[in-house]
Design a protein around this motif. Structure first.
Motif, PDB file in Angstrom:
ATOM      1  N   ALA A  35       0.844  -1.198   0.000  1.00 53.97           N
ATOM      2  CA  ALA A  35       0.000   0.000   0.000  1.00 53.97           C
ATOM      3  C   ALA A  35       0.879   1.248   0.000  1.00 53.97           C
ATOM      4  CB  ALA A  35      -0.911   0.015   1.215  1.00 53.97           C
ATOM      5  N   LEU A  36       0.362   2.304  -0.594  1.00 49.51           N
ATOM      6  CA  LEU A  36       1.082   3.576  -0.602  1.00 49.51           C
ATOM      7  C   LEU A  36       1.374   4.003   0.823  1.00 49.51           C
ATOM      8  CD1 LEU A  36       2.118   6.068  -2.189  1.00 49.51           C
ATOM      9  CD2 LEU A  36      -0.174   7.030  -1.913  1.00 49.51           C
ATOM     10  N   ASP A  37       2.616   4.349   1.101  1.00 47.91           N
ATOM     11  CA  ASP A  37       3.024   4.759   2.441  1.00 47.91           C
ATOM     12  C   ASP A  37       3.277   6.256   2.492  1.00 47.91           C
ATOM     13  OD1 ASP A  37       3.899   4.407   5.154  1.00 47.91           O
ATOM     14  OD2 ASP A  37       5.964   4.493   4.430  1.00 47.91           O
ATOM     15  N   LYS A  38       4.109   6.747   1.577  1.00 52.16           N
ATOM     16  CA  LYS A  38       4.397   8.184   1.528  1.00 52.16           C
ATOM     17  C   LYS A  38       4.897   8.584   0.161  1.00 52.16           C
ATOM     18  CE  LYS A  38       8.067   6.999   4.563  1.00 52.16           C
ATOM     19  NZ  LYS A  38       8.793   7.217   5.774  1.00 52.16           N
ATOM     20  N   MET A  39       4.810   9.894  -0.090  1.00 53.85           N
ATOM     21  CA  MET A  39       5.274  10.473  -1.353  1.00 53.85           C
ATOM     22  C   MET A  39       6.172  11.658  -1.028  1.00 53.85           C
ATOM     23  SD  MET A  39       1.683  10.657  -3.443  1.00 53.85           S
ATOM     24  CE  MET A  39       0.889  11.597  -2.134  1.00 53.85           C
ATOM     25  N   TRP A  40       7.244  11.775  -1.770  1.00 52.37           N
ATOM     26  CA  TRP A  40       8.122  12.919  -1.648  1.00 52.37           C
ATOM     27  C   TRP A  40       7.828  13.847  -2.819  1.00 52.37           C
ATOM     28  CZ3 TRP A  40       9.283   8.126  -0.071  1.00 52.37           C
ATOM     29  CH2 TRP A  40       9.913   7.973   1.151  1.00 52.37           C
ATOM     30  N   GLY A  41       7.777  15.137  -2.521  1.00 54.57           N
ATOM     31  CA  GLY A  41       7.486  16.081  -3.585  1.00 54.57           C
ATOM     32  C   GLY A  41       8.294  17.350  -3.456  1.00 54.57           C
ATOM     33  N   LYS A  42       8.356  18.091  -4.551  1.00 59.09           N
ATOM     34  CA  LYS A  42       9.105  19.335  -4.591  1.00 59.09           C
ATOM     35  C   LYS A  42       8.208  20.416  -5.171  1.00 59.09           C
ATOM     36  CE  LYS A  42      13.626  20.229  -5.025  1.00 59.09           C
ATOM     37  NZ  LYS A  42      14.906  19.709  -5.266  1.00 59.09           N
ATOM     38  N   SER A  43       8.200  21.587  -4.531  1.00 56.35           N
ATOM     39  CA  SER A  43       7.484  22.754  -5.041  1.00 56.35           C
ATOM     40  C   SER A  43       8.513  23.761  -5.530  1.00 56.35           C
ATOM     41  CB  SER A  43       6.617  23.374  -3.943  1.00 56.35           C
ATOM     42  OG  SER A  43       7.421  24.058  -3.004  1.00 56.35           O
ATOM     43  N   VAL A  49       7.163  15.763   2.464  1.00 56.85           N
ATOM     44  CA  VAL A  49       6.741  14.375   2.404  1.00 56.85           C
ATOM     45  C   VAL A  49       5.260  14.338   2.751  1.00 56.85           C
ATOM     46  CG1 VAL A  49       7.032  12.072   3.370  1.00 56.85           C
ATOM     47  CG2 VAL A  49       9.013  13.567   3.110  1.00 56.85           C
ATOM     48  N   ALA A  50       4.481  13.650   1.917  1.00 65.46           N
ATOM     49  CA  ALA A  50       3.058  13.464   2.174  1.00 65.46           C
ATOM     50  C   ALA A  50       2.842  12.022   2.601  1.00 65.46           C
ATOM     51  CB  ALA A  50       2.252  13.778   0.926  1.00 65.46           C
ATOM     52  N   TYR A  51       2.157  11.840   3.706  1.00 65.21           N
ATOM     53  CA  TYR A  51       1.904  10.512   4.237  1.00 65.21           C
ATOM     54  C   TYR A  51       0.519  10.029   3.823  1.00 65.21           C
ATOM     55  CZ  TYR A  51       6.056  11.410   6.909  1.00 65.21           C
ATOM     56  OH  TYR A  51       7.346  11.696   7.257  1.00 65.21           O
ATOM     57  N   ALA A  52       0.412   8.751   3.533  1.00 70.81           N
ATOM     58  CA  ALA A  52      -0.857   8.172   3.084  1.00 70.81           C
ATOM     59  C   ALA A  52      -1.980   8.426   4.090  1.00 70.81           C
ATOM     60  CB  ALA A  52      -0.689   6.678   2.833  1.00 70.81           C
ATOM     61  N   ALA A  53      -1.670   8.423   5.362  1.00 66.89           N
ATOM     62  CA  ALA A  53      -2.688   8.643   6.393  1.00 66.89           C
ATOM     63  C   ALA A  53      -3.328  10.033   6.280  1.00 66.89           C
ATOM     64  CB  ALA A  53      -2.075   8.463   7.773  1.00 66.89           C
ATOM     65  N   ASP A  54      -2.643  10.971   5.628  1.00 65.20           N
ATOM     66  CA  ASP A  54      -3.155  12.334   5.503  1.00 65.20           C
ATOM     67  C   ASP A  54      -3.939  12.581   4.222  1.00 65.20           C
ATOM     68  OD1 ASP A  54      -2.094  13.126   7.959  1.00 65.20           O
ATOM     69  OD2 ASP A  54      -0.143  13.544   7.053  1.00 65.20           O
ATOM     70  N   ILE A  55      -3.993  11.590   3.339  1.00 63.68           N
ATOM     71  CA  ILE A  55      -4.729  11.761   2.083  1.00 63.68           C
ATOM     72  C   ILE A  55      -6.211  11.934   2.405  1.00 63.68           C
ATOM     73  CG2 ILE A  55      -5.446  10.641  -0.072  1.00 63.68           C
ATOM     74  CD1 ILE A  55      -2.638   9.315  -0.108  1.00 63.68           C
ATOM     75  N   GLY A  56      -6.790  12.985   1.856  1.00 62.60           N
ATOM     76  CA  GLY A  56      -8.193  13.306   2.115  1.00 62.60           C
ATOM     77  C   GLY A  56      -8.402  14.205   3.307  1.00 62.60           C
ATOM     78  N   ARG A  57      -7.335  14.437   4.081  1.00 62.08           N
ATOM     79  CA  ARG A  57      -7.421  15.320   5.247  1.00 62.08           C
ATOM     80  C   ARG A  57      -6.617  16.586   4.992  1.00 62.08           C
ATOM     81  NH1 ARG A  57      -4.793  16.141  10.018  1.00 62.08           N
ATOM     82  NH2 ARG A  57      -3.223  14.576   9.591  1.00 62.08           N
TER      83      ARG A  57
END
Length: 82
Positions: A35-43, A49-57
């Motif tokens: 399952a998706l755990d986390k994503m790293w991103g750059k602006s 880092v975005a955590y799967a638990a925070d998706i939708g929140r």
């Protein structure tokens, strides 16, 4: 099996009195037990880092979802203060 993830994600920053939505380009993702755990991103100005638990929140995959989430968060804060 190929899983297509969005190329961008949006994080809502909910510091009371300062609310913002930041767009990130996905750089890499990690999975835990399939399952998706986390994503790293750059602006333009930072990385996060975005955590799967925070998706939708506080993490969303479209600007429309992020704007609706921010509006909901602001309303919840106002109602809590009332």
């Amino acid at each position: 099996m190929t899983i297509n993830l969005p190329e961008k994600f949006y994080i809502i920053f909910d510091v009371p009195g300062f609310y913002n939505i930041v767009e990130y380009e996905v750089e890499r993702v990690s999975y835990f037990k399939g399952a998706l755990d986390k994503m790293w991103g750059k602006s333009k100005h930072s990385s996060d880092v975005a955590y799967a638990a925070d998706i939708g929140r506080t993490v969303f995959f479209t600007t429309e979802e992020a704007e609706a989430g921010l509006k909901k968060l602001i309303e919840e804060r106002r109602n809590a203060e009332a």
